[in-house]
Scaffold this active site. Structure first.
Site: not given
Ligand code: GDP
Ligand code: IMO
Ligand code: MG
Length: 427
Positions: A13, A16, A223
């Site tokens: 999260d 990316k 991840q």
């Molecule tokens: P990923 O899994 O690595 O693609 O990340 P996620 O999408 O799960 O989580 C990132 C969250 O932060 C999302 O809700 C984005 O819309 C939000 N986000 C991304 N960049 C920024 C930033 O620079 N500032 C803020 N406030 N939110 C952001």
């Molecule tokens: P993105 O791509 C954050 C975490 C789960 C748990 C562990 C194992 O959005 O960054 P799983 O379901 O993979 O067997 O869970 O990994 N986890 C993540 N945490 N972002 C993710 O993906 C995750 N994918 C798995 O919360 O701790």
């Molecule tokens: Mg994510």
């Protein structure tokens, strides 16, 4: 020939998806190489806001192909739903989305197996996303998996499914659960395969030809490095490898073909699920990070645990991935804080012993260490409108410079909001 990998350096999260979306217009191909629908990547662009789990984030660039490489495990229902919802925006994925026939299929018994494991572990559970990811990869490495190749052949699929149900159903019955019906699973998967079959084709040749003719491939990691099955905080990790090195097998590239590795790290740390997190905050500052950063899981909606930036971890994961540049995201989330801490290493409280390196210890011991911090001044002003490094308040500039110094990697992107344009690029 050029390949850029975008990988997470923390516990997932890191945003990316946003960085990949930002770069996808200049890519001929965007490819996923690991994970499955445990990923949740949010992007905000000209079409709107998307939360994607399987579709590579090149879909909003019409000239870009989206490849799901053989290292990804695919839940067909998720992919069908996702393709439909993306196409509702007038985005055509026909002929642009490739799914490797080598991808293992998440079967209905995988989430059930996972629930048995998690329940048995009780408090020590991993806290998974409940997508069956551990069990589907376990079946893959123990030669029990079912791939799209198998779904393309009705009788081969029937034979393999019968064997798997003969193994799994007695386990479910022993735990007081209902067995799965062969016919229901068989028909459901064949129907789903029929809907996806136009996309199922191996992209290896296409990727290699694209590179040979001077094209650009962007790799979208899912991840983060600290969830890696080998180097992460095992067993609080995931089943695949989110590292840049994983893309070699997970897509079909020679290791030397990946020249640029963008490591994505939040300006603080979050984690969802169980396991150690040395800089986790349980106070008001932790709540501020969670509120300002809207830190709730994309896949499960669970609140993410929040804490200070851990430079020891990011220095290690940068080395492990061969990171050539950093994307520091969500800097704006720190905007209101008067003081900001960065972890530079650990000590063991009982002995006072200083322990610098994450990779010397296991998850159990990482849960016992306390962070050693340095403290910097906050900037207490909004950075959301900044588009140049020079526009950032001096304290924010000092924070970014400190991150560079402690991790040993240059910051080339600073994200100050979820929108594609809310980004500072440093040449
Ligand atoms: P990923 O899994 O690595 O693609 O990340 P996620 O999408 O799960 O989580 C990132 C969250 O932060 C999302 O809700 C984005 O819309 C939000 N986000 C991304 N960049 C920024 C930033 O620079 N500032 C803020 N406030 N939110 C952001
Ligand atoms: P993105 O791509 C954050 C975490 C789960 C748990 C562990 C194992 O959005 O960054 P799983 O379901 O993979 O067997 O869970 O990994 N986890 C993540 N945490 N972002 C993710 O993906 C995750 N994918 C798995 O919360 O701790
Ligand atoms: Mg994510």
């Amino acid at each position: 020939m050029s390949v850029t990998a975008v990988v997470g350096l923390q516990w997932g999260d890191e945003a990316k998806g946003k960085i990949v979306d930002l770069l996808c217009q200049s890519a001929n191909i965007v490819a996923r190489f690991n994970g499955g629908d445990n990923a949740g990547h949010t992007v905000v662009n000209q079409y709107g806001k998307f939360k994607v789990r399987l579709t590579p984030n090149g879909f909003s660039s019409p000239g870009t192909a989206c490849v799901i490489g053989p290292g990804v495990v695919v839940n067909p229902a998720t992919l069908i739903e996702e393709v439909n919802s993306i196409q509702k925006y007038g985005i055509n994925l026909e002929g642009r989305l490739w799914v490797s026939p080598r991808c293992h299929v998440v079967m209905p018994y995988h989430p059930i197996m996972e629930s048995i494991f998690e329940q048995a572990k009780g408090k020590a559970r991993t806290g998974t996303t409940k997508r069956g990811i551990g069990p589907v990869f376990a079946d893959k490495v123990s030669y029990n998996g079912i791939r799209f190749f198998d779904l393309a052949d009705d009788s081969l699929f029937a034979e393999k499914l019968r064997i798997q149900l003969a193994i799994k159903n007695p386990i479910f019955e022993a735990f007081g659960m209902a067995p799965l019906e062969f016919e229901t699973v068989y028909q459901e998967k064949l129907e789903q395969y029929a809907l996806l079959s136009q996309h199922v084709r191996e992209a290896f040749g296409f990727v290699q030809d694209t590179l040979e003719s001077g094209g650009h491939v962007l790799l979208e990691g899912a991840q983060g490095a600290l969830l890696d099955n080998t180097w992460g905080s095992y067993p609080f990790c995931t089943a695949s490898t989110p590292l840049s090195g994983g893309a070699s097998a997970g897509l079909g590239l020679a290791p030397g073909q990946i020249q640029r590795v963008i490591g994505v790290a939040k300006a603080y740390t979050t984690r969802v699920g169980g396991g150690p997190m040395p800089t986790e905050l349980f106070d008001q500052t932790g709540e501020t990070l969670q509120r300002e950063g809207q830190e709730f899981g994309t896949v499960t909606g669970r609140p993410r645990r929040c804490g200070w930036f851990d430079a020891e971890l990011v220095r290690f994961t940068s080395q492990l991935n061969g990171v050539t540049e950093l994307a520091l995201t969500k800097l704006d989330v720190l905007d209101t804080l008067p003081k900001i801490k960065i972890c530079t290493g650990y000590h063991i409280p009982e002995t006072g012993e200083r322990l610098q390196r994450y990779w010397e210890i296991d998850a159990h011991n990482l849960g016992r260490v306390k962070p050693v911090y340095i403290e910097l001044d906050g900037w207490q002003t909004s950075t959301r409108a900044a588009r140049d490094f020079a526009n950032l308040p001096p304290q924010a500039q000092a924070y970014v410079n400190k991150v560079e110094e402690l991790t040993g990697v240059a910051v080339k992107f600073i994200s100050v909001g979820p929108e594609r344009e809310a980004t500072i690029r440093i040449q």
